[in-house]
Design a protein around this motif. Structure first.
Motif, PDB file in Angstrom:
ATOM      1  N   ASP A   1       1.964 -11.857 -10.049  1.00 38.92           N
ATOM      2  CA  ASP A   1       2.472 -10.642  -9.344  1.00 38.92           C
ATOM      3  C   ASP A   1       1.530  -9.590  -8.692  1.00 38.92           C
ATOM      4  O   ASP A   1       0.740  -9.205  -9.662  1.00 38.92           O
ATOM      5  CB  ASP A   1       3.732 -10.231 -10.173  1.00 38.92           C
ATOM      6  N   TYR A   2       1.886  -8.925  -7.870  1.00 36.68           N
ATOM      7  CA  TYR A   2       0.627  -7.953  -7.042  1.00 36.68           C
ATOM      8  C   TYR A   2       1.718  -6.945  -6.419  1.00 36.68           C
ATOM      9  O   TYR A   2       2.343  -7.306  -5.366  1.00 36.68           O
ATOM     10  CB  TYR A   2      -0.201  -8.511  -6.386  1.00 36.68           C
ATOM     11  N   ARG A   3       1.715  -5.888  -6.846  1.00 45.53           N
ATOM     12  CA  ARG A   3       2.727  -4.727  -6.316  1.00 45.53           C
ATOM     13  C   ARG A   3       4.037  -5.101  -5.890  1.00 45.53           C
ATOM     14  O   ARG A   3       4.505  -5.041  -4.578  1.00 45.53           O
ATOM     15  CB  ARG A   3       1.736  -4.309  -5.112  1.00 45.53           C
TER      16      ARG A   3
ATOM     17  N   ASP B   1      -9.507  -7.520  -1.021  1.00 46.94           N
ATOM     18  CA  ASP B   1      -8.082  -7.341  -0.818  1.00 46.94           C
ATOM     19  C   ASP B   1      -7.235  -7.172  -1.806  1.00 46.94           C
ATOM     20  O   ASP B   1      -6.048  -6.567  -1.634  1.00 46.94           O
ATOM     21  CB  ASP B   1      -7.742  -8.767  -0.073  1.00 46.94           C
ATOM     22  N   LEU B   2      -7.608  -7.411  -3.036  1.00 49.17           N
ATOM     23  CA  LEU B   2      -6.800  -7.317  -4.216  1.00 49.17           C
ATOM     24  C   LEU B   2      -7.490  -6.242  -5.270  1.00 49.17           C
ATOM     25  O   LEU B   2      -8.753  -6.511  -5.652  1.00 49.17           O
ATOM     26  CB  LEU B   2      -6.708  -8.550  -5.173  1.00 49.17           C
ATOM     27  N   GLU B   3      -6.891  -5.028  -5.156  1.00 50.04           N
ATOM     28  CA  GLU B   3      -7.383  -3.953  -6.157  1.00 50.04           C
ATOM     29  C   GLU B   3      -7.992  -4.586  -7.294  1.00 50.04           C
ATOM     30  O   GLU B   3      -7.024  -5.015  -8.081  1.00 50.04           O
ATOM     31  CB  GLU B   3      -6.585  -2.757  -6.316  1.00 50.04           C
ATOM     32  N   GLY B   4      -8.945  -4.275  -7.845  1.00 46.55           N
ATOM     33  CA  GLY B   4      -9.609  -4.707  -9.295  1.00 46.55           C
ATOM     34  C   GLY B   4      -9.955  -6.010  -9.367  1.00 46.55           C
ATOM     35  O   GLY B   4     -10.550  -6.487 -10.559  1.00 46.55           O
ATOM     36  N   ASP B   5     -10.049  -6.931  -8.335  1.00 46.30           N
ATOM     37  CA  ASP B   5     -10.434  -8.210  -8.318  1.00 46.30           C
ATOM     38  C   ASP B   5     -11.892  -8.272  -7.525  1.00 46.30           C
ATOM     39  O   ASP B   5     -12.118  -7.713  -6.840  1.00 46.30           O
ATOM     40  CB  ASP B   5      -9.652  -8.992  -7.418  1.00 46.30           C
TER      41      ASP B   5
ATOM     42  N   ASN C   1       0.872  -1.226  -0.048  1.00 46.93           N
ATOM     43  CA  ASN C   1      -0.009  -0.055  -0.138  1.00 46.93           C
ATOM     44  C   ASN C   1       0.911   1.173   0.170  1.00 46.93           C
ATOM     45  O   ASN C   1       1.132   2.005   1.138  1.00 46.93           O
ATOM     46  CB  ASN C   1      -1.020   0.106   1.248  1.00 46.93           C
ATOM     47  N   PRO C   2       1.688   1.531  -1.203  1.00 42.85           N
ATOM     48  CA  PRO C   2       2.201   2.628  -1.037  1.00 42.85           C
ATOM     49  C   PRO C   2       1.770   3.998  -0.907  1.00 42.85           C
ATOM     50  O   PRO C   2       0.595   4.312  -1.192  1.00 42.85           O
ATOM     51  CB  PRO C   2       2.999   2.718  -2.488  1.00 42.85           C
ATOM     52  N   GLY C   3       2.304   4.700   0.121  1.00 41.76           N
ATOM     53  CA  GLY C   3       1.987   6.193   0.258  1.00 41.76           C
ATOM     54  C   GLY C   3       1.052   5.646   1.778  1.00 41.76           C
ATOM     55  O   GLY C   3       0.747   7.172   2.245  1.00 41.76           O
ATOM     56  N   GLN C   4       0.665   4.607   1.877  1.00 44.11           N
ATOM     57  CA  GLN C   4      -0.007   4.767   3.436  1.00 44.11           C
ATOM     58  C   GLN C   4       0.812   4.980   4.549  1.00 44.11           C
ATOM     59  O   GLN C   4       1.845   4.354   4.587  1.00 44.11           O
ATOM     60  CB  GLN C   4      -0.987   3.329   3.580  1.00 44.11           C
TER      61      GLN C   4
END
Length: 152
Positions: free
Chosen positions: A139-141, A72-76, A28-31
């Protein structure tokens, strides 16, 4: 050991957030940690998703956590998800994670869900041993993850 909804122990929200931030903050980049605390406080439910749980030792100290969340997975589009299962290294191999997973499964079942999803980059064997089925790897982030499901 006893597992309780986090709403029963709101004093532990900062610890749950700190563990999650240290373990998965890179996803969660930026969090910030403060934002994660607020997100954890939003999981203080018992009758609806999201729900965070804490595993407590005989003295009431926290020895693990897990959550039931919607996405939990963005876009899923799949939902709901077993998420944020974390047990500190000193408490591992004692059945804490397995008990937390079963608690989240029971909560999902109680709320009327018939299937639950998760993703892991570190513990696919743990979940497979608990009856979870591997669905796909991707691959996720920046992490190579295994997506799994379980019919409840």
């Amino acid at each position: 050991m006893r597992i309780a909804p986090l709403v029963e122990r709101p004093d532990l929200a900062a610890q749950v957030a700190a563990w999650g931030f240290a373990e998965w903050g890179h996803l969660n980049p930026g969090q910030t940690l403060e934002q994660r605390v607020i997100r954890i406080q939003g999981k203080m439910n018992v009758d609806r998703v999201p729900i965070a749980f804490v595993a407590l030792d005989e003295d009431g100290g926290i020895v693990g956590t897990a959550s039931l969340i919607f996405d939990d997975l963005e876009g899923d589009p799949r939902n709901p998800w077993l998420a944020s299962v974390y047990v500190p290294p000193v408490h591992r191999k004692k059945g804490v994670a397995s008990a937390l997973v079963r608690t989240v499964e029971d909560a999902a079942r109680r709320l009327g869900y018939t299937r639950l999803y998760l993703f892991t980059s570190t513990a696919p064997k743990l979940y497979a041993d608990l009856g979870w089925r591997p669905l796909e790897q991707c691959d996720y982030r920046g992490d190579h993850i295994q997506i799994m499901d379980k019919t409840l």
